[in-house]
Write a protein that holds these residues in place. Structure first.
Motif, PDB file in Angstrom:
ATOM      1  N   LEU A  12       0.839  -1.184   0.000  1.00 27.64           N
ATOM      2  CA  LEU A  12       0.000   0.000   0.000  1.00 27.64           C
ATOM      3  C   LEU A  12       0.877   1.238   0.000  1.00 27.64           C
ATOM      4  O   LEU A  12       1.690   1.430   0.896  1.00 27.64           O
ATOM      5  N   LEU A  13       0.716   2.063  -1.019  1.00 31.96           N
ATOM      6  CA  LEU A  13       1.568   3.243  -1.143  1.00 31.96           C
ATOM      7  C   LEU A  13       0.841   4.476  -0.632  1.00 31.96           C
ATOM      8  O   LEU A  13       0.574   5.421  -1.347  1.00 31.96           O
ATOM      9  N   LYS A 227      -6.078   3.558  -6.737  1.00 33.69           N
ATOM     10  CA  LYS A 227      -6.504   3.909  -8.092  1.00 33.69           C
ATOM     11  C   LYS A 227      -5.512   4.827  -8.804  1.00 33.69           C
ATOM     12  O   LYS A 227      -5.482   4.865 -10.038  1.00 33.69           O
ATOM     13  N   THR A 228      -4.712   5.554  -8.046  1.00 33.42           N
ATOM     14  CA  THR A 228      -3.723   6.421  -8.682  1.00 33.42           C
ATOM     15  C   THR A 228      -2.632   5.608  -9.365  1.00 33.42           C
ATOM     16  O   THR A 228      -1.936   6.120 -10.244  1.00 33.42           O
ATOM     17  N   GLY A 236       7.373   3.562 -10.298  1.00 34.34           N
ATOM     18  CA  GLY A 236       6.489   4.724 -10.389  1.00 34.34           C
ATOM     19  C   GLY A 236       6.612   5.473 -11.691  1.00 34.34           C
ATOM     20  O   GLY A 236       5.765   6.312 -12.015  1.00 34.34           O
ATOM     21  N   GLN A 237       7.666   5.165 -12.475  1.00 32.99           N
ATOM     22  CA  GLN A 237       7.879   5.834 -13.760  1.00 32.99           C
ATOM     23  C   GLN A 237       7.344   5.009 -14.931  1.00 32.99           C
ATOM     24  O   GLN A 237       7.416   5.435 -16.080  1.00 32.99           O
ATOM     25  N   GLY A 245      -3.172  -0.846 -14.237  1.00 27.24           N
ATOM     26  CA  GLY A 245      -3.727  -2.173 -14.477  1.00 27.24           C
ATOM     27  C   GLY A 245      -3.474  -3.099 -13.306  1.00 27.24           C
ATOM     28  O   GLY A 245      -4.359  -3.863 -12.891  1.00 27.24           O
ATOM     29  N   LEU A 246      -2.267  -3.039 -12.731  1.00 23.52           N
ATOM     30  CA  LEU A 246      -1.948  -3.881 -11.582  1.00 23.52           C
ATOM     31  C   LEU A 246      -2.756  -3.469 -10.353  1.00 23.52           C
ATOM     32  O   LEU A 246      -3.189  -4.316  -9.563  1.00 23.52           O
ATOM     33  N   ALA A 247      -2.986  -2.162 -10.192  1.00 24.02           N
ATOM     34  CA  ALA A 247      -3.691  -1.667  -9.011  1.00 24.02           C
ATOM     35  C   ALA A 247      -5.203  -1.806  -9.112  1.00 24.02           C
ATOM     36  O   ALA A 247      -5.902  -1.751  -8.089  1.00 24.02           O
TER      37      ALA A 247
END
Length: 386
Positions: A12-13, A227-228, A236-237, A245-247
């Motif tokens: 979780l980021l 969702k971000t 992150g890049q 898609g992964l999230a």
């Protein structure tokens, strides 16, 4: 999108500025902290039974690894599904759509994304739950700061991960996860919908356990963070197509499960009904009323043998379905002042089905044929004009 046959708890980021409630919480009994790992797993199996209402038919094998060991296992599994040559065909096709850069090494990028985001996973084929050893996550500074911030709030991310993965084990023992349509290489949209249920279900249970009285006030913020598609470091890049898609199954899947329970006035145990009647598209996950209300199932489109139609040297390399979620992402990649993100989202709504086929010639030059169908002529025109 690649589909490893694993069910994971993604890192979780959320960082300190996300606004989670700072209310005080009673500390847990100290004897649990001193309990052996196996005792913890047995205790948390009972937490899953209590919260989710799914019984365990057998005890779950839990193993702890360093993060590098976990990543090496992922890499070996990944190589079976997406060897370099296959990844190259996918890369050239997705780049043709503009979803990823033409020079991106898709194989290595997926490994970077998985390695940076994984916190643990359950493997339906081996029936083993694999976790990162406490203190050996190898995360970056932001991740470690976030975990420390959660700990100060009485939220133990390691325990949340364990409960999340034990929920996957309970799902498997009751619904046989390996029988779900997750290895269909021609319909990523269906796979996203099914994974949204499986991961959304486990996420609800994990967060219910970890957040307790803070759940209702916090879960919306957590889902929005997912969702971000934000990931730490190099991941992150990576393109939105990969990150978001992964999230998707975590943020949108959790929202879907909670909306489903609210609309049916059900309890957590009633999520089991979804395994008898899965949503069939990302559209139904994004718009739960198209599943719980008047059902709007997608049209399954087919195309003729385009290799025969175009002739040599054109050969089909792969085919798939974008679905509403990826159509929206695709439009966003080309958004302008006229085509705002909001308008792109509106243009993707009304999707009723699509299919694309990518072909290559003997010089590996790709082309694609894409057909879509829409709920109405107005929806089709809005998409076309966008």
């Amino acid at each position: 999108m690649t589909r490893l046959a694993l069910f994971a708890a993604a890192t979780l980021l959320l960082f300190p500025g996300t606004g989670l409630p700072q209310e005080e919480k009673k500390p847990e009994a100290p004897q649990e902290e001193k309990a052996p790992k196996d005792d913890k797993a047995a205790k948390h199996q009972q937490d899953v039974v209590r919260l989710r209402g799914l019984e365990f038919k057998t005890d779950v094998t839990v193993a702890a690894y360093t993060k590098p060991e976990l990543v090496e296992f992922l890499k070996a599994e990944f190589e079976k599904e997406l060897p370099k040559e296959k990844a190259g065909r996918l890369q050239r096709g997705l780049a043709k759509f503009g979803l990823i850069p033409a020079d991106l090494d898709l194989h290595d990028a997926f490994l970077e994304l998985l390695g940076s985001s994984i916190a643990g996973f359950y493997h339906p084929k081996t029936k083993e739950l694999r976790l990162i050893k406490p203190g050996e996550g190898g995360g970056n500074e932001e991740e470690e700061q976030a975990k420390e911030q959660f700990k100060k709030m009485g939220i133990d991310m390691d325990k949340i991960t364990l409960v999340h993965e034990l929920t996957h084990a309970a799902q498997d023992q009751n619904f046989e996860l390996s029988t779900l349509p997750l290895e269909d290489e021609t319909n990523d949209d269906l796979i996203m919908a099914v994974k949204a249920v499986v991961e959304g279900d486990a996420s609800v249970v994990g967060w219910k356990y970890g957040l307790k009285f803070m759940f209702e006030a916090s879960i919306g913020l957590i889902n929005e963070a997912y969702k971000t598609g934000m990931f730490p470091g190099k991941a992150g890049q990576l393109p939105a197509y990969m990150r978001k898609g992964l999230a998707f199954p975590y943020g949108y899947g959790t929202d879907f499960c909670l909306t489903y329970l609210k609309s049916t006035q059900g309890e957590l145990k009633d999520l089991s009904k979804l395994y008898e009647d899965f949503p069939l598209s990302s559209e139904q996950i994004l718009h739960p009323e198209k599943y719980t209300g008047e059902r709007d199932n997608p049209m399954l489109l087919t195309l003729p043998d385009l290799s025969a139609l175009f002739g040599d040297p054109w050969k089909e390399t792969f085919q798939n379905v974008h679905g509403e979620f990826y159509v929206k992402l695709l439009l966003n990649e080309f958004h302008t002042k006229a085509l705002t993100e909001e308008r792109a989202g509106q243009a993707a709504e009304g999707w009723d089905g699509d299919r694309y086929i990518v072909l290559e010639n003997d010089k590996q030059a790709p082309m694609y044929v894409w057909v879509s169908t829409w709920d109405s002529k107005e929806d089709a025109r809005e998409f076309y004009e966008a």
